[in-house]
Design an enzyme around this catalytic site. Structure first.
Site, PDB file in Angstrom:
ATOM      1  N   HIS A  24       0.720  -1.091  -0.355  1.00  0.00           N
ATOM      2  CA  HIS A  24       0.345  -0.083  -0.146  1.00  0.00           C
ATOM      3  C   HIS A  24       1.046   1.528   0.200  1.00  0.00           C
ATOM      4  CE1 HIS A  24      -3.535   2.228   1.462  1.00  0.00           C
ATOM      5  NE2 HIS A  24      -2.880   2.763   1.998  1.00  0.00           N
ATOM      6  N   GLU A  25       1.525   0.934   0.703  1.00  0.00           N
ATOM      7  CA  GLU A  25       2.776   2.338   1.416  1.00  0.00           C
ATOM      8  C   GLU A  25       3.815   2.577   0.141  1.00  0.00           C
ATOM      9  OE1 GLU A  25       1.846   4.600   3.427  1.00  0.00           O
ATOM     10  OE2 GLU A  25       0.113   3.583   4.465  1.00  0.00           O
TER      11      GLU A  25
ATOM     12  N   HIS B  92       1.566   4.829  -3.264  1.00  0.00           N
ATOM     13  CA  HIS B  92       1.887   6.214  -2.957  1.00  0.00           C
ATOM     14  C   HIS B  92       2.807   6.356  -3.770  1.00  0.00           C
ATOM     15  CE1 HIS B  92      -1.920   6.660  -0.526  1.00  0.00           C
ATOM     16  NE2 HIS B  92      -1.473   6.059   0.595  1.00  0.00           N
TER      17      HIS B  92
ATOM     18  N   HIS C 113       3.048   6.766  -6.913  1.00  0.00           N
ATOM     19  CA  HIS C 113       2.640   8.164  -7.488  1.00  0.00           C
ATOM     20  C   HIS C 113       3.897   9.489  -7.240  1.00  0.00           C
ATOM     21  CE1 HIS C 113      -1.084  10.228  -6.692  1.00  0.00           C
ATOM     22  NE2 HIS C 113      -1.585  10.494  -8.477  1.00  0.00           N
TER      23      HIS C 113
END
Length: 674
Positions: free
Chosen positions: A466-467, A470, A473
């Protein structure tokens, strides 16, 4: 000023953390803040007619020294807090708020930006975008207010900065200061790996034996395995009591009056700006647009989750009673019996997968997925960072340096709980341009001794993916201006890349390649892998319900009049939902840091589910090609979303990728709730 706080001289442009001392921050902050104030004043007072270059472009660069000082300071304050850093946070917060009020409400800046915005249709697209956003933000900050309303808005911003800082520090104090010793004769049911982690936690605190702390990677598996019901209750109540005035530090860290004042001030601020309530103000620029649309989505999913949770509650209560316990199923019982039910239903024991889920193996999976999707390559980078176990990598593509990635993965008493992604610096193309320096922070249980493997739970592995979603991105960002770089998007769009990246963890070909036994190197057996994936949806009623409770409470708190008694209001909201008593909110009000440690997720905790609607549909785009690493789909994802930052509104970015808006069906199917 210590020049290392401004001109970073470490490998590949990293800061030299070994050359930075806490005593450096106050003078650096004073100097950088004064420079930012002078730069913004020069823009506001410029006698030349406003144009894009002397107003918007100048504003983009005005705070660069301040941003560099603060990025280092707030990174360290979050990952390795101490008394001085906490004191500096309390000092900096109101001064930053005063500066934000002065610039965000400056009528001269407002007039100049409005003048440029009138001719925005003649500007380059990204120039026009930051102009539109700057005008929107100034308007929403109160730049158009006058007289007493203007003064009151300034006071509110300053007070809010103090309150949100104190809220965070109170939660951290209660998490840090609770320790539950567990005697050798009360370890029944606990797997060996967990006992070793509890002993490591005791050793870290200078204690003998084994302890439970409020680190999520420790307390959750303890609640899943400990057969001693009394100990489970003590541990759970301490976890739930953080910030309530009943936590480890008692009334000294009571967040309830702080939360009530924050809600009251947010409501007042929204009304000063002409909005009915804070939710209306907050949701106006988001993809959802209104509280009604948010509630409609949440309640569509709530009904399905509540039914599943009710069925599971009955089964788990029967198991509790079969153990001879004459009591209702309690929150400290759920995880234990859910884990047992998972084992029985799917013949699955989470402890069996631990040897296959080492941190290094899962980092290999994370990096391999990034390589197969986007061509990214990762080379370890030796650099002086803030702790010996923090790691860094150079991220390249086709030989070109794209970013620096930093991972701080292990819990420490001084680290804020949870997991997050931040950037020491963001990508932009001004002048010679700037590469991103991205930081992922987690709170995994460290190995018992240096050099030993660090084992992750399935939830830990999901957090890792999940991290890093990010991080992609930021890494793939390719925009002109820093204010629209990377994750600078609508709050209910920012979780799309992170939650989408989680899907690759669940793919057999990823697990087969990377989930290998730490001693033998053998891959995770196919039958165990399949049972793991099936078991992953077994407690979907619980996980969805606890999340939705928090999201619906957050939304209700910010609609209409704010509550004077926040806990009474929380109870009333949950009562109206007929929420299961054995499933409390994921984040109860006293430690709901997402919404009370700042405004980012306030009236916006729903955004995880709003994004999940999109991430399920986005992954379906890969599945529809028959190849989860389909190059054309990956390239389209990068070109339409990951590289674009906030250069377009979120709905336009989504439509460019998927050519239609998503529905909730894929989400329900993915959670096993359909």
């Amino acid at each position: 000023m210590n020049p290392e706080l401004i001109r970073w001289t470490g490998p590949e442009g990293l800061p030299r953390f070994d050359l930075i001392a806490d005593k450096d921050f106050a003078p650096a902050f004073d100097t950088a803040l004064a420079q930012a104030e002078a730069a913004m004043e020069a823009i506001a007072a410029n006698p030349a007619a406003p144009d894009f270059d002397n107003t918007l472009a100048a504003m983009e660069l005005a705070e660069e020294p301040l941003n560099r000082v603060l990025s280092i300071f707030y990174t360290l304050a979050a990952v390795d807090s101490n008394d001085l850093r906490q004191s500096l946070q309390r000092d900096f917060a109101p001064r930053l708020a005063a500066y934000g009020s002065k610039t965000g409400m400056d009528p001269r800046l407002y007039a100049r930006v409005r003048a440029v915005a009138e001719g925005a249709d003649t500007l380059e697209p990204q120039d026009a975008r930051i102009t539109t956003l700057a005008l929107r933000d100034l308007t929403r900050s109160g730049a158009g207010l006058e007289g007493a309303a203007r003064q009151r808005m300034t006071e509110i911003r300053g007070r809010m900065a103090e309150l949100t800082t104190q809220f965070s520090q109170n939660v951290l104090a209660d998490e840090r200061d609770f320790v539950l010793p567990v005697a050798d004769d009360r370890l029944d049911g606990l797997p060996d790996w967990l006992i070793r982690a509890m002993r490591a936690a005791a050793k870290e605190r200078g204690l003998q034996g084994q302890v439970v702390t409020l680190n999520r990677s420790l307390i959750v598996p303890f609640l899943e395995h400990a057969t001693d019901r009394a100990l489970r209750e003590v541990a759970f109540r301490a976890w739930a009591a953080r910030g309530s005035g009943q936590g480890a530090n008692g009334a000294e860290t009571d967040n309830l009056p702080i939360a009530a004042e924050i809600l009251s001030l947010r409501h007042e601020r929204a009304q000063l700006l002409g909005y009915e309530d804070f939710a209306a103000w907050k949701l106006e620029p988001e993809m959802a647009g209104s509280a009604e649309r948010v509630e409609d989505l949440l309640r569509q999913v709530w009904d399905a989750a509540r039914r599943r949770a009710g069925d599971d509650e009955a089964r788990l209560a029967a198991m509790l009673h079969a153990d001879g316990v004459n009591d209702r199923l309690q929150p400290w019982d759920w995880r234990l019996y859910a884990e047992r039910l998972r084992k029985e239903t799917h013949d699955f024991d989470a402890a069996r997968i631990k040897p296959y889920l080492t941190l290094d193996a899962m980092l290999g999976a994370v990096f391999d997925v990034a390589n197969r999707l986007f061509g990214l390559e990762f080379q370890p980078l030796r650099a002086p960072l803030w702790a010996d176990d923090v790691r860094a990598w150079k991220v390249t593509r086709d030989g070109r340096l794209m970013a620096i990635f930093v991972g701080d993965y292990f819990a420490r008493p001084s680290k804020r709980s949870g997991a997050w992604c931040s950037a020491l610096q963001v990508q932009h193309r001004i002048g010679q341009g700037q590469r991103p320096i991205v930081v992922n922070v987690c709170n995994f249980t460290p190995p018992e001794q240096a050099g030993a493997p660090a084992f992750l739970s399935w939830d830990d592995a999901r957090t890792l993916f999940h991290e890093f979603g990010h991080a992609t991105h930021h890494i793939l960002s390719d925009v002109k201006w820093p204010s629209i770089s990377g994750t600078s998007v609508a709050q209910d769009f920012v979780e799309l890349p992170s939650q989408l990246y989680e899907h690759w963890l669940e793919q057999p070909q990823v697990l087969d390649a990377h989930a290998r036994h730490c001693q033998t190197g053998e891959p995770l057996p196919a039958d165990l892998r399949d049972r793991l994936l099936a078991a992953g949806k077994a407690d979907a009623g619980f996980s969805t319900t606890e999340y939705l409770e928090s999201a619906l409470v957050d939304l209700a708190f910010h609609r209409g009049q704010p509550p004077a008694d926040v806990m009474a209001r929380q109870s009333a909201i949950l009562g109206a939902l007929s929420a299961p008593g054995a499933i409390p909110m994921r984040h109860a009000t006293p430690h709901f840091a997402h919404i009370f440690s700042g405004d980012s997720y306030a009236s916006g905790y729903y955004s995880y589910m709003w994004s999940e609607v999109m991430d399920a549909d986005a992954f379906a785009a890969f599945e529809e090609t028959g190849d989860i690493f389909d190059p054309a789909t990956a390239r389209r994802l990068e070109e339409t979303i990951l590289s674009r930052g906030g250069s377009l509104p979120a709905d336009e970015l989504w439509i460019a990728f998927r050519e239609r808006m998503p529905g909730v069906e894929a989400l329900l199917r993915g959670r096993g709730l359909n």
